[in-house]
Scaffold this motif. Structure first.
Motif, PDB file in Angstrom:
ATOM      1  N   PRO A   1       0.768  61.365  26.929  1.00  0.00           N
ATOM      2  CA  PRO A   1      -0.729  60.382  25.663  1.00  0.00           C
ATOM      3  C   PRO A   1      -1.920  60.198  26.316  1.00  0.00           C
ATOM      4  O   PRO A   1      -2.635  59.103  25.971  1.00  0.00           O
ATOM      5  CB  PRO A   1       0.829  59.226  26.096  1.00  0.00           C
ATOM      6  CG  PRO A   1       1.927  59.536  25.394  1.00  0.00           C
ATOM      7  CD  PRO A   1       1.388  61.021  26.742  1.00  0.00           C
ATOM      8  N   GLY A   2      -2.276  60.463  28.535  1.00  0.00           N
ATOM      9  CA  GLY A   2      -2.978  60.288  28.851  1.00  0.00           C
ATOM     10  C   GLY A   2      -2.955  58.908  29.681  1.00  0.00           C
ATOM     11  O   GLY A   2      -1.594  57.602  29.549  1.00  0.00           O
ATOM     12  N   ALA A   3      -4.021  58.277  30.314  1.00  0.00           N
ATOM     13  CA  ALA A   3      -3.905  57.191  31.140  1.00  0.00           C
ATOM     14  C   ALA A   3      -3.653  55.448  30.865  1.00  0.00           C
ATOM     15  O   ALA A   3      -2.785  55.645  29.983  1.00  0.00           O
ATOM     16  CB  ALA A   3      -5.600  57.152  31.283  1.00  0.00           C
ATOM     17  N   GLY A   4      -2.475  55.459  31.876  1.00  0.00           N
ATOM     18  CA  GLY A   4      -1.909  54.534  31.476  1.00  0.00           C
ATOM     19  C   GLY A   4      -0.083  54.812  31.447  1.00  0.00           C
ATOM     20  O   GLY A   4       0.684  53.940  31.285  1.00  0.00           O
ATOM     21  N   SER A   5      -0.258  56.244  31.364  1.00  0.00           N
ATOM     22  CA  SER A   5       1.502  56.517  30.058  1.00  0.00           C
ATOM     23  C   SER A   5       2.545  56.218  31.667  1.00  0.00           C
ATOM     24  O   SER A   5       2.087  56.566  33.060  1.00  0.00           O
ATOM     25  CB  SER A   5       1.379  58.431  30.064  1.00  0.00           C
ATOM     26  OG  SER A   5       0.694  58.334  29.354  1.00  0.00           O
ATOM     27  N   ASN A   6       3.805  56.606  31.642  1.00  0.00           N
ATOM     28  CA  ASN A   6       4.808  56.497  33.076  1.00  0.00           C
ATOM     29  C   ASN A   6       5.993  56.743  31.757  1.00  0.00           C
ATOM     30  O   ASN A   6       6.709  56.823  31.280  1.00  0.00           O
ATOM     31  CB  ASN A   6       5.043  55.122  32.596  1.00  0.00           C
ATOM     32  CG  ASN A   6       6.511  54.665  34.575  1.00  0.00           C
ATOM     33  OD1 ASN A   6       5.933  54.906  35.205  1.00  0.00           O
ATOM     34  ND2 ASN A   6       7.180  53.985  33.908  1.00  0.00           N
ATOM     35  N   ILE A   7       5.921  58.262  33.069  1.00  0.00           N
ATOM     36  CA  ILE A   7       7.380  58.812  32.669  1.00  0.00           C
ATOM     37  C   ILE A   7       8.917  58.122  32.831  1.00  0.00           C
ATOM     38  O   ILE A   7       8.979  57.965  34.161  1.00  0.00           O
ATOM     39  CB  ILE A   7       6.782  60.502  33.650  1.00  0.00           C
ATOM     40  CG1 ILE A   7       6.337  61.410  33.047  1.00  0.00           C
ATOM     41  CG2 ILE A   7       8.585  61.442  33.242  1.00  0.00           C
ATOM     42  CD1 ILE A   7       5.605  62.134  33.764  1.00  0.00           C
ATOM     43  N   VAL A   8      10.021  58.739  31.654  1.00  0.00           N
ATOM     44  CA  VAL A   8      10.507  57.383  31.886  1.00  0.00           C
ATOM     45  C   VAL A   8      11.890  58.659  32.462  1.00  0.00           C
ATOM     46  O   VAL A   8      13.226  57.872  32.901  1.00  0.00           O
ATOM     47  CB  VAL A   8      11.117  56.593  30.916  1.00  0.00           C
ATOM     48  CG1 VAL A   8       9.802  55.563  31.111  1.00  0.00           C
ATOM     49  CG2 VAL A   8      10.960  57.611  29.546  1.00  0.00           C
ATOM     50  N   ASN A   9      12.559  59.536  32.262  1.00  0.00           N
ATOM     51  CA  ASN A   9      12.775  61.185  31.879  1.00  0.00           C
ATOM     52  C   ASN A   9      11.900  62.526  32.172  1.00  0.00           C
ATOM     53  O   ASN A   9      11.919  62.835  31.025  1.00  0.00           O
ATOM     54  CB  ASN A   9      14.100  60.722  30.934  1.00  0.00           C
ATOM     55  CG  ASN A   9      15.312  61.392  31.364  1.00  0.00           C
ATOM     56  OD1 ASN A   9      14.981  62.695  31.251  1.00  0.00           O
ATOM     57  ND2 ASN A   9      15.970  60.887  31.358  1.00  0.00           N
TER      58      ASN A   9
ATOM     59  N   ARG B   1       6.774  56.781  28.414  1.00  0.00           N
ATOM     60  CA  ARG B   1       6.577  55.114  27.487  1.00  0.00           C
ATOM     61  C   ARG B   1       4.991  55.779  27.466  1.00  0.00           C
ATOM     62  O   ARG B   1       3.801  55.583  29.048  1.00  0.00           O
ATOM     63  CB  ARG B   1       7.067  54.306  28.917  1.00  0.00           C
ATOM     64  CG  ARG B   1       6.620  52.661  28.039  1.00  0.00           C
ATOM     65  CD  ARG B   1       7.555  51.498  28.490  1.00  0.00           C
ATOM     66  NE  ARG B   1       8.565  52.010  28.419  1.00  0.00           N
ATOM     67  CZ  ARG B   1      10.046  51.908  28.904  1.00  0.00           C
ATOM     68  NH1 ARG B   1       9.595  52.088  30.209  1.00  0.00           N
ATOM     69  NH2 ARG B   1      11.200  51.904  27.977  1.00  0.00           N
ATOM     70  N   PRO B   2       4.427  55.325  26.157  1.00  0.00           N
ATOM     71  CA  PRO B   2       2.803  55.431  26.375  1.00  0.00           C
ATOM     72  C   PRO B   2       1.632  54.544  26.741  1.00  0.00           C
ATOM     73  O   PRO B   2       2.758  53.674  26.946  1.00  0.00           O
ATOM     74  CB  PRO B   2       2.789  55.784  25.204  1.00  0.00           C
ATOM     75  CG  PRO B   2       4.290  55.745  24.552  1.00  0.00           C
ATOM     76  CD  PRO B   2       4.449  55.884  25.324  1.00  0.00           C
ATOM     77  N   PRO B   3       0.339  53.927  27.298  1.00  0.00           N
ATOM     78  CA  PRO B   3       1.000  53.499  27.579  1.00  0.00           C
ATOM     79  C   PRO B   3       0.256  52.311  26.301  1.00  0.00           C
ATOM     80  O   PRO B   3       0.119  52.043  25.471  1.00  0.00           O
ATOM     81  CB  PRO B   3      -1.391  53.384  27.913  1.00  0.00           C
ATOM     82  CG  PRO B   3      -1.566  54.578  27.313  1.00  0.00           C
ATOM     83  CD  PRO B   3      -0.195  55.295  27.065  1.00  0.00           C
ATOM     84  N   LYS B   4       0.098  50.523  26.879  1.00  0.00           N
ATOM     85  CA  LYS B   4       0.628  49.449  26.373  1.00  0.00           C
ATOM     86  C   LYS B   4      -0.781  48.884  26.243  1.00  0.00           C
ATOM     87  O   LYS B   4      -0.595  48.745  27.476  1.00  0.00           O
ATOM     88  CB  LYS B   4       1.759  48.868  25.694  1.00  0.00           C
ATOM     89  CG  LYS B   4       1.803  47.784  25.195  1.00  0.00           C
ATOM     90  CD  LYS B   4       3.607  46.971  25.203  1.00  0.00           C
ATOM     91  CE  LYS B   4       4.492  48.093  25.015  1.00  0.00           C
ATOM     92  NZ  LYS B   4       5.835  47.089  24.456  1.00  0.00           N
ATOM     93  N   LEU B   5      -1.266  47.812  25.638  1.00  0.00           N
ATOM     94  CA  LEU B   5      -2.538  47.366  26.919  1.00  0.00           C
ATOM     95  C   LEU B   5      -1.770  45.370  26.084  1.00  0.00           C
ATOM     96  O   LEU B   5      -1.158  45.010  25.103  1.00  0.00           O
ATOM     97  CB  LEU B   5      -3.410  47.235  24.744  1.00  0.00           C
ATOM     98  CG  LEU B   5      -4.583  48.013  24.629  1.00  0.00           C
ATOM     99  CD1 LEU B   5      -5.402  47.810  23.091  1.00  0.00           C
ATOM    100  CD2 LEU B   5      -5.404  48.862  25.675  1.00  0.00           C
ATOM    101  N   VAL B   6      -2.407  45.135  27.301  1.00  0.00           N
ATOM    102  CA  VAL B   6      -1.779  43.748  27.777  1.00  0.00           C
ATOM    103  C   VAL B   6      -3.001  42.775  27.323  1.00  0.00           C
ATOM    104  O   VAL B   6      -3.521  43.153  28.753  1.00  0.00           O
ATOM    105  CB  VAL B   6      -0.783  44.030  29.260  1.00  0.00           C
ATOM    106  CG1 VAL B   6      -0.809  42.541  29.759  1.00  0.00           C
ATOM    107  CG2 VAL B   6       0.376  44.848  29.061  1.00  0.00           C
TER     108      VAL B   6
END
Length: 155
Positions: A82-90, A143-148
């Motif tokens: 998905p791009g910047a801010g993504s986090n691999i969880v598995n 986990r795709p990026p999520k705007l906070v």
């Protein structure tokens, strides 16, 4: 209200992704990548760098460390899908054929599932060498990026 780091480009959020979204990337394994990996990891396996040792093995020449290939996949997810801010969880990884130094691989990434309840997308990743032989398969949950949003100080 303003967004955290509004000047930074963020990747696609889960709402912006669709099953079937895909990208393909081509990467060549270079000496500098191999040497950086070996130096950072302190991995002294002679199979990865010593020609005289690897000639005595079933591979016949040095191979690329699996973790380096996984790093290439992780990098592409962080940069593109998905791009910047993504986090691999598995991360599930299957190496089908050895990858040798200086090989050029074409990676194919495809969103195969979106789970909005868990806030996770599943990507299928495959790679072929220059002879169009599949060398790896991978399934990566991200986990795709999520705007906070932040509340501005009232000072």
């Amino acid at each position: 209200m303003k967004f955290l780091n509004p000047e930074n480009r963020i990747g696609k959020t889960i709402e912006e992704l669709s099953e079937g979204d895909s990208i393909s990337l081509t990467e060549t394994i270079e000496d500098n990548q191999l040497l950086l990996y070996l130096g950072l990891s302190n991995d002294a396996n002679p199979l990865f760098i010593q020609h005289d040792f690897s000639q005595k093995t079933e591979y016949g020449r040095p191979i690329v460390p699996t973790i380096l290939l996984m790093g290439t996949i992780s990098s592409a997810i962080s940069k593109h899908l998905p791009g910047a801010g993504s986090n691999i969880v598995n991360f599930s990884f299957n190496l089908i054929k050895p990858v040798y130094h200086y090989e050029t691989l074409t990676y194919h990434f495809e969103v195969i599932q979106i789970d909005k309840m868990k806030d996770v997308v599943t990507l299928s990743v495959t790679a072929e060498n220059f002879e169009d032989e599949r060398v790896l398969d991978s399934v990566v949950m991200v986990r795709p990026p999520k705007l906070v949003q932040m509340i501005e100080d009232s000072q």
